[in-house]
Write an enzyme that holds these catalytic residues in place. Structure first.
Site, PDB file in Angstrom:
ATOM      1  N   HIS A   1       0.802  -1.227   0.000  1.00  0.00           N
ATOM      2  CA  HIS A   1       0.000   0.000   0.000  1.00  0.00           C
ATOM      3  C   HIS A   1       0.833   1.274   0.000  1.00  0.00           C
ATOM      4  O   HIS A   1       0.276   2.351   0.204  1.00  0.00           O
ATOM      5  CB  HIS A   1      -0.918   0.021   1.226  1.00  0.00           C
ATOM      6  CG  HIS A   1      -2.100  -0.892   1.125  1.00  0.00           C
ATOM      7  ND1 HIS A   1      -3.255  -0.554   0.463  1.00  0.00           N
ATOM      8  CD2 HIS A   1      -2.295  -2.154   1.603  1.00  0.00           C
ATOM      9  CE1 HIS A   1      -4.127  -1.559   0.537  1.00  0.00           C
ATOM     10  NE2 HIS A   1      -3.565  -2.542   1.226  1.00  0.00           N
TER      11      HIS A   1
ATOM     12  N   LYS B   1      -8.499  13.670   4.167  1.00  0.00           N
ATOM     13  CA  LYS B   1      -7.606  12.508   4.141  1.00  0.00           C
ATOM     14  C   LYS B   1      -6.595  12.652   5.267  1.00  0.00           C
ATOM     15  O   LYS B   1      -6.472  13.717   5.875  1.00  0.00           O
ATOM     16  CB  LYS B   1      -6.894  12.378   2.794  1.00  0.00           C
ATOM     17  CG  LYS B   1      -6.161  13.643   2.349  1.00  0.00           C
ATOM     18  CD  LYS B   1      -5.570  13.479   0.962  1.00  0.00           C
ATOM     19  CE  LYS B   1      -6.612  13.529  -0.114  1.00  0.00           C
ATOM     20  NZ  LYS B   1      -6.834  12.258  -0.790  1.00  0.00           N
ATOM     21  N   ARG B   2      -5.891  11.588   5.524  1.00  0.00           N
ATOM     22  CA  ARG B   2      -4.851  11.603   6.549  1.00  0.00           C
ATOM     23  C   ARG B   2      -3.873  12.749   6.283  1.00  0.00           C
ATOM     24  O   ARG B   2      -3.530  13.022   5.138  1.00  0.00           O
ATOM     25  CB  ARG B   2      -4.123  10.257   6.534  1.00  0.00           C
ATOM     26  CG  ARG B   2      -2.998  10.089   7.527  1.00  0.00           C
ATOM     27  CD  ARG B   2      -2.581   8.626   7.572  1.00  0.00           C
ATOM     28  NE  ARG B   2      -2.208   8.104   6.262  1.00  0.00           N
ATOM     29  CZ  ARG B   2      -0.965   8.095   5.788  1.00  0.00           C
ATOM     30  NH1 ARG B   2       0.031   8.596   6.500  1.00  0.00           N
ATOM     31  NH2 ARG B   2      -0.709   7.565   4.598  1.00  0.00           N
TER      32      ARG B   2
ATOM     33  N   LYS C   1       0.669  14.177   0.883  1.00  0.00           N
ATOM     34  CA  LYS C   1      -0.696  14.487   0.440  1.00  0.00           C
ATOM     35  C   LYS C   1      -0.879  15.990   0.211  1.00  0.00           C
ATOM     36  O   LYS C   1      -1.860  16.416  -0.376  1.00  0.00           O
ATOM     37  CB  LYS C   1      -1.707  13.947   1.448  1.00  0.00           C
ATOM     38  CG  LYS C   1      -1.687  12.414   1.522  1.00  0.00           C
ATOM     39  CD  LYS C   1      -2.650  11.890   2.559  1.00  0.00           C
ATOM     40  CE  LYS C   1      -2.557  10.375   2.690  1.00  0.00           C
ATOM     41  NZ  LYS C   1      -3.147   9.661   1.544  1.00  0.00           N
TER      42      LYS C   1
ATOM     43  N   THR D   1      -8.760   6.245  -2.152  1.00  0.00           N
ATOM     44  CA  THR D   1     -10.145   5.830  -2.383  1.00  0.00           C
ATOM     45  C   THR D   1     -11.101   6.993  -2.133  1.00  0.00           C
ATOM     46  O   THR D   1     -12.236   6.962  -2.609  1.00  0.00           O
ATOM     47  CB  THR D   1     -10.535   4.644  -1.480  1.00  0.00           C
ATOM     48  OG1 THR D   1     -10.251   4.962  -0.115  1.00  0.00           O
ATOM     49  CG2 THR D   1      -9.781   3.389  -1.889  1.00  0.00           C
TER      50      THR D   1
ATOM     51  N   LYS E   1     -14.815   7.982  -3.958  1.00  0.00           N
ATOM     52  CA  LYS E   1     -16.071   8.297  -3.254  1.00  0.00           C
ATOM     53  C   LYS E   1     -16.602   9.658  -3.676  1.00  0.00           C
ATOM     54  O   LYS E   1     -17.809   9.828  -3.909  1.00  0.00           O
ATOM     55  CB  LYS E   1     -15.831   8.267  -1.749  1.00  0.00           C
ATOM     56  CG  LYS E   1     -15.428   6.911  -1.206  1.00  0.00           C
ATOM     57  CD  LYS E   1     -14.795   7.031   0.180  1.00  0.00           C
ATOM     58  CE  LYS E   1     -14.108   5.726   0.557  1.00  0.00           C
ATOM     59  NZ  LYS E   1     -13.179   5.868   1.692  1.00  0.00           N
TER      60      LYS E   1
END
Length: 871
Positions: free
Chosen positions: A402, A594-595, A600, A702, A706
């Site tokens: 991952h 998100k985290r 990110k 993901t 969504k």
């Protein structure tokens, strides 16, 4: 009248069906046919009686004094009764047929709330809604008893953190929906990750006491408790035949108590389960020591044992934290493997059929210690020869990677393993020796550099065990989770392994369950879709392609965007309630949830906000659409820079939101304690989905799926699954910007210099200087965010992508100013992301990795994906 007391709280080309108009209904003509039928049926009257009975007999409460939480628990128990009846039928059929099962090992499962999800999947939603409404009227309750109200009484289960755990939860849903025999294994955390609050804009962590509210979904199975050994040492010895047999002695023990959560598939045909292990001391209380006055010592062992499953991801910045993480992971896999073997032996003798009946999926490297544990059981306890034992392991295990970040690939120091798992360390060294001598050396004779590069043992002081390498070597199949991610695994991260093991690496692009992430979380849009194309799409997401001809239809555009506006109004109310900030629902809702991690790039988003804010201050007449920037994220407790980024965003938000000069043209919101249930409120209301990671760093993502499914447009880099989303929705329906993987590599090779961008772009220089000027917060508090981008070398190339990002955002603003164009693009996003159903992903795993067949319990009333073409 009762008053409420205060509540307690893909590997092959994707070929979707054609979406051409000839086979479609005319725009605006709804379909009257319905395909959904549930195996679990119940009338509203029966549901009402069941809820009353549980209130009285399970909770011992009177309707006149019952709280809303009592009614939630009663309703949940009523639903669980029906699910458990089907669960027993499912287990009976799977066990009697001696079915091959997949055992999914994941350290986290981000389950969210289960009542509403189970009502959707069982088909009991309408009956329960009606029953609750009638109960309120009949009892003349003064508080709201609607489904949405009692939903709020259920806490999110504290069993996961981010995308890894939510993916695992989606996979369990799909496995049950598709009738595949499967068991999920994980840990039963007492406090989960943490509950996030903001104190003066800074993240503060508090225990997530999710178990304070009784959880009706958990069934405890103490009869299947497992004893797990730790520490000790290894003595050399032999068996009675003179064969060498080391003995692991001097150990301490803890006990694993299993807690089961039923997983109901859509339609209620198959109910699998998730088994979670809680750690308890093998000897909880020493009465002799207690009676002698040693009150603390008497319960010390109990406290030590229970520490293992207190929290998810203990802070590992200390040596004790690292040890706890390793103990936690071993406890998890040791319990799970013994349980798998127990289940296997109910129907099978010996080991010949083990690999035919058992498939074990390692979800990332957290369960990788299962490899030496199974070898220990086979070699030490079952006295199987090494060669046979290793061959069996390689037939059983498969591994999902991952991450592409080298620092995120788990490694354990040899001294730590020697202390906690001395026998397993010996086994790992033997696995590595044989692997290097028998496989690597034969492929590359005399190449010592290759031996060092592929060794499971990383040289250094101290030496470390590379768990990702162990997983690759021990697994028959290794998969990535997006096409780009898998390509980078094969060509970069594991290039030599890919050469050594041709065919071992596969792609399985991640997916999401449309039952939760559209039907449940966005009922307004779900109803519109049902009325337009029928209701087969929750198990056959490609059906959404039938919406494509409606993308240009003005009436459908109006209805689609009206749904979005209603969802935004609901979210605006939540924002006002939680943050005391009023936002305009007609504004563009720009969302990054998100985290929190540097790759990110939430701080890239922040730089754009500062740029826009500064432009408005310099030109009050600047023509832009109103915009609400919304964040949701938790930072790991030990990740200092990530926590400073949160502080910086909140500091900027405080200034922007209070500045009368920009009025409500720009608002910045950071909702605390991001969770599944919060995501279910945010995602349906989102206009713009921020997927802006550095190219080559995000494995898949993901959240992007969504949000697109719910009609959000993506602004993103060509990273992770963004690449495939662009392929599905088309270049014209997505905003792509920034450096590609190849360009990022080229910048690194040429010597990336963030200062060159800083000096070249006046606007960038101005906002960076502004951020650490002390205007928003003291420089010593948020200045390190800027320092990481300049003096720190900007490891994730935020500054390199800044200009392209700002330009892409300008295009977003222009497009949002054309409502019909935006509506058309949004509809295309919903209509064309059928590929990203977790059902498709699970079918690929089942067919190409696990070689799993469906087991259909009697009474299946519901067509499955693949059956629909035969209607």
């Amino acid at each position: 009248m009762a008053k409420e007391p205060k509540s307690s709280r893909g590997s092959k080309p994707y070929d979707p069906p054609p979406a051409g108009p000839p086979s479609q209904p005319e725009p605006g003509a709804p379909l009257s046919g319905r395909t959904f039928r549930s195996r679990i049926a119940m009338s509203a009257n029966d549901m009402k009686e069941s809820i009353r009975n549980h209130l009285k007999f399970t909770l011992a409460r009177d309707p006149g004094t019952a709280t809303r939480q009592d009614w939630y628990l009663s309703a949940a128990h009523a639903v669980r009764d029906r699910i458990m009846a089907r669960f027993i039928e499912t287990m009976s059929v799977q066990t009697s047929s001696n079915a091959r099962r997949v055992y999914y090992l994941s350290l986290e499962y981000l389950m969210g709330r289960l009542l509403h999800n189970n009502l959707v999947n069982t088909g009991l939603l309408d009956a329960t809604r009606q029953a609750l409404g009638e109960l309120r009227n009949e009892l003349e309750l003064e508080f709201e008893l609607g489904l949405e109200a009692i939903d709020e009484e259920e806490p999110d289960m504290g069993l996961g953190n981010g995308g890894l755990g939510r993916l695992a939860a989606c996979f369990l849903d799909s496995l049950a929906t598709l009738d595949y025999p499967a068991v999920g294994y994980g840990l039963f955390y007492e406090f989960g990750l943490f509950r996030q609050e903001f104190a003066h804009g800074k993240q503060a962590e508090f225990p997530d006491e999710w178990l304070q509210t009784p959880t009706p979904w958990v069934v405890t199975r103490p009869e299947f408790a497992i004893e797990v050994r730790l520490n000790g040492w290894v003595e050399k010895g032999a068996n009675d035949r003179g064969d060498f047999r080391p003995r692991w002695v001097g150990t301490r023990s803890v006990v694993g108590i299993p807690h089961d959560i039923p997983i109901c598939g859509y339609g209620g045909n198959t109910v699998n389960f998730l088994r979670l292990w809680e750690a308890r001391a093998s000897r909880e209380f020493d009465l002799k020591v207690f009676n002698e006055g040693g009150y603390v010592e008497a319960v010390r062992e109990k406290a030590m044992g229970e520490t293992i499953t207190k929290v998810l991801y203990p802070n590992d910045t200390s040596e004790t934290g690292k040890e706890l993480r390793l103990v936690q992971q071993y406890f998890f896999v040791a319990c799970s493997l013994k349980d798998i073997i127990r289940r296997f032996r109910k129907k099978n003798q010996g080991w010949d059929a083990f690999a035919d009946k058992v498939a074990i999926q390692l979800n990332d490297t957290h369960p990788a210690i299962a490899v030496p544990e199974l070898m220990r059981i086979l070699v030490d306890e079952q006295e199987m020869g090494w060669t046979d034992a290793w061959a069996l392991c390689r037939r059983v295990f498969s591994y999902t990677n991952h991450t592409l970040l080298p620092e995120a690939l788990e490694k354990w120091s040899v001294p730590l393993l020697e202390k906690v798992l001395p026998r397993h360390l010996e086994i790992i060294f033997e696995i590595n020796r044989r692997f290097l001598e028998e496989e690597v050396a034969k492929k590359w004779p005399g190449d010592t550099d290759k031996l060092a590069a592929l060794s499971i043992i990383e040289e250094g002081s101290p030496k470390h065990v590379r768990m990702a390498y162990l997983s690759v070597v021990a697994s028959h199949t290794v998969n990535g989770v997006a096409a780009l991610h898998t390509q980078l695994l094969k060509t970069r991260l594991f290039a030599s392994f890919n050469e050594l093991f041709p065919g071992r690496f596969q792609n399985k692009t991640n997916g999401i369950t449309p039952r939760r992430w559209l039907k449940q979380c966005n009922p307004r849009l779900s109803t519109l879709v049902d009325e337009t194309i029928g209701d087969a799409w929750p198990v056959h997401l490609d059906e959404l392609r039938k919406l494509v001809p409606y993308a240009d239809d003005p009436e459908f555009q109006r209805r689609f965007m009206d749904v979005k506006l209603q969802n935004k109004r609901a979210l605006a109310e939540l924002i006002h309630h939680q943050c005391n900030v009023k936002v305009d629902p007609t504004a563009l809702f720009d969302v990054q949830i998100k985290r929190l991690h540097e790759y990110k790039r939430q701080h890239l988003n922040l730089l754009h906000i500062l740029t826009l804010y500064r432009r408005l201050l310099h030109d009050p007449k600047l023509s832009i659409n109103k915009r609400v920037f919304l964040f949701g994220a938790k930072a790991a407790p030990g990740y200092d820079l990530a926590k400073r980024i949160i502080h910086a965003i909140n500091a900027v938000a405080a200034k922007v939101n209070a500045d009368e000069r920009v009025r409500d043209r720009v608002k910045v919101i950071f909702l605390p304690n991001y969770s599944v249930s919060l995501a279910e409120r945010i995602i349906p209301a989102t206009d713009l989905s921020e997927q802006i990671s550095t190219a080559g760093k995000e494995a898949s993502g993901t959240g992007n799926m969504k949000l697109a499914l719910n009609g959000a447009l993506t602004i993103g880099t060509l990273d992770g699954a963004n690449v495939e989303i662009r392929e599905e929705v088309g270049d014209e329906n997505i905003f792509i910007f920034g450096n590609t993987v190849e360009q990022v590599d080229d910048l690194k090779k040429r010597g990336y210099d963030p200062y060159a961008y800083y000096h070249r772009n006046e606007e960038l220089k101005a906002v960076l200087d502004w951020l650490r000027s002390g205007h928003f917060a003291p420089d010593w508090e948020i200045g390190p965010v800027v320092a990481s981008l300049l003096e720190g070398g900007d490891p994730f190339m935020v500054l390199a992508d800044y200009e392209a990002y700002v330009q892409a955002q300008e295009k977003v603003d222009r497009t949002f100013g054309e409502p019909r164009l935006w509506a058309k693009m949004a509809i295309h996003n919903t209509a064309r992301v059928g590929k990203f159903s977790s059902d498709r992903t699970i079918r690929e795993y089942a067919e190409q990795i696990w070689h799993l067949e469906r087991v259909d319990p009697p009474g299946n009333l519901f067509p499955r994906p693949g059956d629909l073409d035969e209607r």
